[in-house]
Design a protein around this motif. Structure first.
Motif, PDB file in Angstrom:
ATOM      1  N   GLU A  74      37.863  47.682  49.884  1.00 31.21           N
ATOM      2  CA  GLU A  74      38.814  46.594  50.125  1.00 31.21           C
ATOM      3  C   GLU A  74      38.180  45.509  50.975  1.00 31.21           C
ATOM      4  O   GLU A  74      37.301  45.771  51.787  1.00 31.21           O
ATOM      5  CB  GLU A  74      40.029  47.141  50.865  1.00 31.21           C
ATOM      6  CG  GLU A  74      40.905  47.980  49.994  1.00 31.21           C
ATOM      7  CD  GLU A  74      42.094  48.479  50.760  1.00 31.21           C
ATOM      8  OE1 GLU A  74      42.786  47.665  51.399  1.00 31.21           O
ATOM      9  OE2 GLU A  74      42.317  49.688  50.734  1.00 31.21           O
ATOM     10  N   GLN A 101      34.230  45.985  43.728  1.00 32.85           N
ATOM     11  CA  GLN A 101      34.218  47.239  42.989  1.00 32.85           C
ATOM     12  C   GLN A 101      32.853  47.452  42.362  1.00 32.85           C
ATOM     13  O   GLN A 101      32.325  46.556  41.716  1.00 32.85           O
ATOM     14  CB  GLN A 101      35.281  47.202  41.896  1.00 32.85           C
ATOM     15  CG  GLN A 101      35.191  48.395  40.972  1.00 32.85           C
ATOM     16  CD  GLN A 101      36.366  48.456  40.038  1.00 32.85           C
ATOM     17  OE1 GLN A 101      37.469  48.718  40.477  1.00 32.85           O
ATOM     18  NE2 GLN A 101      36.127  48.207  38.785  1.00 32.85           N
ATOM     19  N   SER A 131      37.407  33.884  36.390  1.00 29.01           N
ATOM     20  CA  SER A 131      38.288  32.847  36.919  1.00 29.01           C
ATOM     21  C   SER A 131      37.679  32.448  38.254  1.00 29.01           C
ATOM     22  O   SER A 131      36.748  33.099  38.713  1.00 29.01           O
ATOM     23  CB  SER A 131      39.699  33.400  37.105  1.00 29.01           C
ATOM     24  OG  SER A 131      39.879  33.915  38.387  1.00 29.01           O
ATOM     25  N   ILE A 176      36.564  40.508  43.440  1.00 31.09           N
ATOM     26  CA  ILE A 176      37.873  39.872  43.263  1.00 31.09           C
ATOM     27  C   ILE A 176      38.259  39.273  44.596  1.00 31.09           C
ATOM     28  O   ILE A 176      38.275  39.963  45.618  1.00 31.09           O
ATOM     29  CB  ILE A 176      38.926  40.912  42.824  1.00 31.09           C
ATOM     30  CG1 ILE A 176      38.423  41.669  41.600  1.00 31.09           C
ATOM     31  CG2 ILE A 176      40.226  40.217  42.507  1.00 31.09           C
ATOM     32  CD1 ILE A 176      39.261  42.845  41.263  1.00 31.09           C
ATOM     33  N   ASP A 177      38.582  37.999  44.566  1.00 29.21           N
ATOM     34  CA  ASP A 177      38.897  37.288  45.785  1.00 29.21           C
ATOM     35  C   ASP A 177      40.088  37.908  46.494  1.00 29.21           C
ATOM     36  O   ASP A 177      41.104  38.191  45.877  1.00 29.21           O
ATOM     37  CB  ASP A 177      39.215  35.830  45.403  1.00 29.21           C
ATOM     38  CG  ASP A 177      39.473  35.003  46.631  1.00 29.21           C
ATOM     39  OD1 ASP A 177      40.115  33.960  46.491  1.00 29.21           O
ATOM     40  OD2 ASP A 177      39.025  35.405  47.719  1.00 29.21           O
ATOM     41  N   SER A 178      39.953  38.122  47.785  1.00 24.10           N
ATOM     42  CA  SER A 178      40.986  38.655  48.685  1.00 24.10           C
ATOM     43  C   SER A 178      41.462  40.049  48.312  1.00 24.10           C
ATOM     44  O   SER A 178      42.392  40.554  48.903  1.00 24.10           O
ATOM     45  CB  SER A 178      42.191  37.716  48.767  1.00 24.10           C
ATOM     46  OG  SER A 178      43.024  37.904  47.658  1.00 24.10           O
ATOM     47  N   LEU A 179      40.821  40.706  47.323  1.00 21.05           N
ATOM     48  CA  LEU A 179      41.219  42.081  47.017  1.00 21.05           C
ATOM     49  C   LEU A 179      40.114  43.046  47.405  1.00 21.05           C
ATOM     50  O   LEU A 179      40.336  43.981  48.156  1.00 21.05           O
ATOM     51  CB  LEU A 179      41.527  42.198  45.523  1.00 21.05           C
ATOM     52  CG  LEU A 179      42.413  43.355  45.126  1.00 21.05           C
ATOM     53  CD1 LEU A 179      43.730  43.271  45.841  1.00 21.05           C
ATOM     54  CD2 LEU A 179      42.653  43.347  43.641  1.00 21.05           C
ATOM     55  N   SER A 218      38.500  33.121  41.023  1.00 19.96           N
ATOM     56  CA  SER A 218      38.588  34.151  42.055  1.00 19.96           C
ATOM     57  C   SER A 218      38.013  35.478  41.606  1.00 19.96           C
ATOM     58  O   SER A 218      38.167  36.469  42.277  1.00 19.96           O
ATOM     59  CB  SER A 218      40.047  34.350  42.450  1.00 19.96           C
ATOM     60  OG  SER A 218      40.809  34.572  41.298  1.00 19.96           O
ATOM     61  N   CYS A 219      37.328  35.534  40.457  1.00 17.36           N
ATOM     62  CA  CYS A 219      36.861  36.838  39.980  1.00 17.36           C
ATOM     63  C   CYS A 219      35.515  36.676  39.296  1.00 17.36           C
ATOM     64  O   CYS A 219      35.367  35.906  38.361  1.00 17.36           O
ATOM     65  CB  CYS A 219      37.899  37.383  39.001  1.00 17.36           C
ATOM     66  SG  CYS A 219      37.456  38.975  38.369  1.00 17.36           S
ATOM     67  N   LEU A 262      32.063  44.021  40.490  1.00 18.29           N
ATOM     68  CA  LEU A 262      33.187  43.129  40.229  1.00 18.29           C
ATOM     69  C   LEU A 262      33.723  42.649  41.569  1.00 18.29           C
ATOM     70  O   LEU A 262      34.097  43.460  42.408  1.00 18.29           O
ATOM     71  CB  LEU A 262      34.275  43.917  39.481  1.00 18.29           C
ATOM     72  CG  LEU A 262      35.535  43.192  39.078  1.00 18.29           C
ATOM     73  CD1 LEU A 262      35.225  42.195  37.994  1.00 18.29           C
ATOM     74  CD2 LEU A 262      36.547  44.179  38.561  1.00 18.29           C
TER      75      LEU A 262
END
Lengths: 581, 158
Positions: free
Chosen positions: B115, B99, B23, B93-96, B25-26, B91
């Protein structure tokens, strides 16, 4: 910024209702804790939330609506849901929707501008993150680097986003107390809604723990008061107590037991883990000690040991005598100074003779003593090992004496040699300035000094050889004792409860989280599954290891070699609180 | 959408980079390492067993042969479980956060999640390895005590 909604997996199959949870504005994330089902009265919902907020200090509010229907929601339901948004105003208002029996979710987050314009303005992207509520509730995050000056209290406001999520779920226990069989005004759905979990054994143990702890705490305080009485502080006894490692071990265990059975509750999870680790360690110790005891009695090893002890001591003494005879001759082809050799050799031989007589004097009582010592194994394997180490120390006491004599002689010789060497070169040690200065000596001073220097130099090989032999023997004994102490330390400090927890319930000790992307369709929100990443075993041992007596050698290899060369005495076991030599 | 490209690592083995966008954001990057070849496995096993046989002819003790077999098996299992990485995934992930997952040849997966609040910067660092200079990607982490300092440098893609 993308909004994140943490949704519990247990609520994914719940009926439609309101979403209740906490909104964290710094990370733009909403943590959903439970779902309130229709029918409900808004006033009662608000009362319940206020109660929970007071009990747990977590800002629990209504976050949005949850819709779980067969097909797309009808228009009237849509308006009803939007009407709810006006009653429980919250920015942003989440609307999660799921079709029953399918995996497609839809999610909207809207911001209300105000009562004047009802048009939803600014819909943001939402990311759904599923989490297992029970596991997150029970687990404990271990951040990678904990600074020593940071308290546990200020982790909530300044913590990272995930620590805030864990913290929210952990502190909202008050919300999870009601299940669906309750007759309360509000129906909730969360991980415990099928019934609160409890176990009869655990409840009974908790109820019985109070009086039992009180009783044991009284007993232990009596014992520690008795051991702290004045009689034991007199000089010979206190000296002996401080040297025996058995007493140190017993004292350590007594402290641990006092801590376990104290009636104060543990203040934080780390203290609770420490208590549990100590208890498991003590229990394992006692179990191993009882196994050892039963093994000794089954084979009647104590009798055999007592019978074999005297011949072994005799044999050791004989070997030492042979060694001394060899040293008195021409050991390894080196030529010794005859007179000094004979003196030292006879002196040590007489010492051994005294020792043998002493052992023979003790021989009738050996079996009784050993039997009582074996009985002490039921206090724990560590106590038995400490007693073994002490017995070895007592039996090899003569080797220790020889080492001390040899070391003192050698040390004196080395100091004399170094001082006379300075004289030989015309220098002197200045005590005031702590350095070597030149000095003019008289002729007779120089003459006598050089004479003494020559004598000492030629006597050096003899003394050095004796010193070397006895130091090696002493180091051998120290190594054996060291291995035993290492084993005792291992049993004392290994956190078995934490290791067992890591093995059987890995989610309780978390090093972090990991995410997995679930099936994704274009146009639908992104769904992630958050799982707990358990702590690796090495970090478990490192974080939870119990403090031990701390009897480790304090000097490095370099200083050890230096001490050996100059003949200074080595004390490998420094008990806690002793002054350094 | 998926995207696959192939590169080669510093030893000449073939690497495959796969890029996936779930997506806006990912994002996910998956790097597959060269597999363990039959040739190298046979070579190592033959050397160990020949050495064991040589020792056996010297000592006439058959325990050496069984010990050699045992050691080969244990060594292979240990190598597959702790050393040989099959593929690595990054991986974002936006704003998270970010990983990193490493999967070993025996199926073990080890994951680290950083984070977003802890990440200071993502840089390309140079290192001198034997006779050449290699570039590697790494993440700089913020130091909790000093706001402008760096507490850790985490290399990606071992």
């Amino acid at each position: 910024m993308v909004l994140k909604a943490f949704f519990p997996t247990c609520c994914a199959s719940a009926d439609s209702g309101l979403l209740v949870g906490r909104w964290v504005p710094e990370q733009s994330s909403a943590v959903v804790l439970a779902v309130v089902h229709f029918p409900f009265i808004p006033i009662q919902v608000k009362e319940l939330l206020a109660q929970v907020q007071q009990a747990s200090q977590v800002g629990v509010t209504v976050l949005g609506t949850w819709c779980h229907r067969r097909q797309e929601p009808e228009e009237s339901l849509g308006h009803f849901l939007e009407g709810l948004g006006a009653i429980f105003s919250h920015k942003p208002w989440f609307q999660l929707c799921r079709e029953r029996g399918s995996k497609s979710w839809s999610c909207k987050a809207t911001h209300w501008q105000g009562p004047t314009s009802h048009a939803a303005s600014g819909e943001d992207q939402v990311m759904l993150i599923f989490y297992d509520q029970r596991k997150v509730l029970l687990s404990q995050l271990h951040p990678p680097a904990v600074l020593p000056d940071r308290q546990a209290g200020d982790t909530t406001a300044s913590a990272g986003g995930l620590a805030a999520v864990f913290d929210t779920v952990a502190r909202s226990e008050a919300l999870f107390q009601s299940d669906r069989f309750d007759e309360g005004p509000v129906r909730l759905s969360h991980w415990q809604s099928e019934g609160v979990e409890a176990s009869i054994l655990v409840e009974l143990a908790k109820w019985a723990a109070g009086p039992v702890c009180l009783l044991l705490a009284c007993l232990l305080s009596l014992v520690s008061a008795a051991s702290a009485c004045r009689v034991f502080k007199l000089w010979p006894l206190s000296f002996i107590w401080s040297k025996l490692s058995t007493c140190e071990q017993l004292r350590h265990r007594l402290e641990q037991l006092t801590l376990i059975f104290s009636t104060r509750k543990a203040k934080n999870p780390a203290q609770l883990m420490r208590k549990a680790n100590m208890l498991v360690s003590v229990l394992l110790d006692v179990a191993l000690g009882l196994m050892l005891l039963s093994w000794l009695h089954r084979k009647d090893l104590i009798g055999q040991l007592a019978d074999a002890l005297i011949p072994v001591a005799d044999h050791v003494a004989e070997e030492l005598q042979h060694l001394l005879q060899w040293l008195m001759g021409a050991p390894a082809g080196l030529k010794m100074n005859r007179a000094l050799d004979q003196v030292l050799g006879r002196f040590f031989l007489y010492h051994i003779h005294l020792w043998i007589s002493y052992i023979h004097l003790m021989s009738p009582f050996i079996e009784r003593i050993l039997w009582h010592v074996g009985l002490s194994a039921c206090l724990g394997l560590t106590v038995a090992l400490s007693i073994l180490s002490d017995i070895i120390a007592l039996l090899t006491f003569h080797i220790y004496c020889f080492y001390v004599y040899g070391a003192r002689l050698y040390c004196l010789k080395i100091h004399g040699l170094s001082s006379l060497w300075r004289l030989f070169r015309g220098k002197k040690w200045n005590v005031l300035r702590q350095r070597v200065d030149s000095c003019s000596y008289d002729l007779d001073q120089l003459f006598i000094g050089t004479l003494l220097f020559t004598i000492l130099v030629f006597l050096l090989p003899t003394t050095a050889l004796y010193y070397l032999v006895f130091t090696l023997l002493r180091l051998l004994v120290v190594t054996v004792q060291g291995l035993i102490h290492l084993l005792v330390d291992l049993i004392n400090s290994l956190p078995l409860y934490s290791l067992g927890l890591r093995l059987c319930r890995p989610y309780r000790l978390a090093a972090g989280v990991k995410f997995r992307v679930l099936e994704h369709e274009t146009g639908r929100p992104l769904r992630l599954l958050m799982q707990i990443n358990p702590l690796p075993y090495s970090r478990v041992v490192h974080t939870y290891r119990l403090p031990t007596c701390g009897c480790h050698p304090k000097h490095s290899w370099g200083s050890l070699c230096r001490k050996l060369f100059f003949g200074e005495l080595i004390y490998p076991w420094r008990q806690r609180g002793d002054k350094q030599d | 959408m998926e995207d696959e490209q192939s590169f080669s690592d510093i030893c000449g083995g073939r690497l495959a980079l796969q890029r996936r966008c779930y997506s806006p954001s990912c994002l996910e990057f998956c790097l597959s390492c060269p597999r363990i070849t039959l040739r190298s496995l046979t070579a190592v096993t033959c050397t160990v067993w020949l050495a064991a046989y040589g020792l056996f002819t010297l000592c006439e003790n058959s325990m050496i042969l069984s010990a050699a077999i045992f050691i080969t098996l244990l060594g292979l299992l240990g190598y597959l479980h702790f050393v040989k990485i099959d593929h690595e995934t990054l991986l974002i992930i936006d704003s998270l956060g970010i990983q990193m997952t490493s999967s070993y040849a025996s199926g073990k997966e080890s994951t680290t999640f950083i984070e977003m609040g802890e990440v200071k910067d993502v840089v390309i660092n140079e290192a001198i390895y034997m006779q050449k200079v290699i570039y590697y990607l790494c993440i700089l982490l913020k130091d909790p005590v000093e706001p402008h300092g760096i507490s850790q440098v985490v290399p990606l893609f071992q």
